[in-house]
Design a protein around this motif. Structure first.
Motif, PDB file in Angstrom:
ATOM      1  N   THR A   8      37.954  -3.530  64.642  1.00 27.56           N
ATOM      2  CA  THR A   8      37.094  -2.578  65.474  1.00 27.56           C
ATOM      3  C   THR A   8      35.698  -2.078  64.710  1.00 27.56           C
ATOM      4  N   GLY A   9      34.625  -1.883  64.690  1.00 27.51           N
ATOM      5  CA  GLY A   9      33.210  -1.464  63.867  1.00 27.51           C
ATOM      6  C   GLY A   9      33.770  -1.238  62.146  1.00 27.51           C
ATOM      7  N   GLY A  15      36.585   0.662  58.696  1.00 33.88           N
ATOM      8  CA  GLY A  15      37.101  -0.661  58.819  1.00 33.88           C
ATOM      9  C   GLY A  15      36.212  -2.014  58.045  1.00 33.88           C
ATOM     10  N   ASP A  33      31.625  -4.993  66.143  1.00 32.93           N
ATOM     11  CA  ASP A  33      30.768  -3.680  65.684  1.00 32.93           C
ATOM     12  C   ASP A  33      29.594  -4.328  66.897  1.00 32.93           C
ATOM     13  N   ASP A  35      26.866  -2.610  66.252  1.00 34.40           N
ATOM     14  CA  ASP A  35      25.360  -3.100  65.259  1.00 34.40           C
ATOM     15  C   ASP A  35      25.491  -3.927  64.281  1.00 34.40           C
ATOM     16  N   ASP A  59      30.443  -3.910  71.796  1.00 33.87           N
ATOM     17  CA  ASP A  59      30.654  -2.237  72.519  1.00 33.87           C
ATOM     18  C   ASP A  59      31.928  -1.604  72.875  1.00 33.87           C
ATOM     19  N   ASN A  86      39.233   0.592  65.091  1.00 30.62           N
ATOM     20  CA  ASN A  86      38.691   1.508  64.235  1.00 30.62           C
ATOM     21  C   ASN A  86      37.010   2.466  64.422  1.00 30.62           C
ATOM     22  N   ALA A  87      36.729   1.744  65.568  1.00 34.17           N
ATOM     23  CA  ALA A  87      35.086   1.832  66.379  1.00 34.17           C
ATOM     24  C   ALA A  87      34.694   3.213  67.095  1.00 34.17           C
ATOM     25  N   ILE A  89      32.279   7.017  66.714  1.00 31.83           N
ATOM     26  CA  ILE A  89      31.077   7.923  66.280  1.00 31.83           C
ATOM     27  C   ILE A  89      31.410   9.293  66.456  1.00 31.83           C
ATOM     28  N   THR A 110      33.855   6.315  74.065  1.00 29.97           N
ATOM     29  CA  THR A 110      33.918   5.711  72.731  1.00 29.97           C
ATOM     30  C   THR A 110      35.072   5.579  71.941  1.00 29.97           C
ATOM     31  N   ASN A 111      35.124   6.485  71.019  1.00 29.13           N
ATOM     32  CA  ASN A 111      36.359   6.795  70.218  1.00 29.13           C
ATOM     33  C   ASN A 111      37.867   6.533  70.996  1.00 29.13           C
TER      34      ASN A 111
END
Length: 299
Positions: A8-9, A15, A33, A35, A59, A86-87, A89, A110-111
């Motif tokens: 992730t991320g 990542g 991800d 993005d 997401d 790993n994702a 913000i 998110t985290n």
């Protein structure tokens, strides 16, 4: 049969480096991800390097996104062996009085919630063959700079969640570990890659005399998911060039605060701080040295 990893991320930064290293070890690499542009870029990059890889826009704070991502991975490969959560913000840097509940929720969802969601849905298939979950926390779980409350709380939560998951999932032969990176320069793993702007001070304050690289974390992940680490579960690994044992990050603000304590004079420390900034930017440092010599002789 080829093992399958989800990062992730995974499009940028740590990542992406983890995905690349696992891909070179023979894993299929799923880049999850939010993005889309960066995700497609990284997918093409990995494929160009001979890595079996594909991107799924995800997401991690969305249960529907996470569920759909996991189903797509299993539908494509028929197995999931490694999950790297790993994702994450960052934070606004505002004081707690200025932080909003929306910001707190966004960072936590998110985290931290993202780690729980991805683990929850991946376990459905990981338990078929066993596997490894690696959660990327941070040294901010143990020490903080000012105004980092949402981020620090989320990373501390990841470490607690790690040992809880390790106990709960051991019956499925799933190991769970966390990694707490310190200062990592991700410049080369951005989209597009960029040059580092770090200074000698940035590097020199580490015991290892350099800021970390994403490859440093990727190397540790590669070991932890391997059979060589089969007796390791439920613990956290700090990888920070020795910074947390020093308990301080040096920058101009720290220098000014130290000077204020030394001279007991805020104005003097402020003037020296400004002098340091001017010297750093100056092209002709010899001229500045001459003027400083004159100043010292006149005192």
């Amino acid at each position: 049969m080829k093992k399958v990893s989800i990062i992730t991320g995974g499009a940028k930064g740590i990542g992406a480096a983890i995905g690349y290293r696992l891909g070179k070890q023979g894993y299929a690499v799923v880049i999850a991800d939010v993005d889309e542009e960066a995700g497609k870029y990284r997918e093409n990059h990995f494929r160009g390097e001979g890595i079996d890889s594909f991107f799924i826009k995800t997401d991690v704070s969305s249960e529907m996104d996470v569920s759909n991502m996991v189903e797509k991975v299993y539908g494509r490969y028929g197995r999931i062996d490694v999950l790297v959560n790993n994702a994450g913000i960052g934070f606004s840097g505002k004081s707690i009085e200025e932080q909003t509940l929306d910001e707190w929720r966004r960072v936590i969802e998110t985290n931290l919630t993202g780690v729980w969601l991805c683990s929850k849905y991946a376990v459905k298939y990981m338990k078929n063959n066993g596997g490894v979950i690696v959660n990327i926390a941070s040294t901010r779980a143990f020490q903080s700079e000012p105004n980092t409350e949402p981020y620090s709380a989320s990373k501390g939560g990841i470490i607690a969640l790690t040992h809880s998951l390790a106990v709960s999932l051991s019956k499925y032969n799933i190991r769970v570990v966390s990694i707490s990176p310190g200062w990592i320069d991700t410049s080369r793993w951005q989209v597009p890659p960029r040059e580092s702007t770090l200074s000698g001070l940035d590097h020199g304050q580490h015991l290892t005399r350099r800021v970390g690289k994403p490859e440093d974390v990727a190397s540790l992940v590669t070991f932890l998911v391997s059979d060589d680490a089969s007796w390791i579960s439920g613990v956290n690994f700090t990888i920070d060039g020795g910074m947390t044992v020093k308990m301080i990050y040096i920058d101009e603000n720290v220098i000014q605060d130290s000077l204020t304590m030394l001279f007991n004079d805020v104005e003097v420390s402020y003037q020296i701080r400004k002098l340091i900034e001017k010297i750093k930017k100056a092209d002709n440092k010899e001229n500045i040295k001459s003027k400083l010599d004159e100043l010292l002789r006149s005192l």
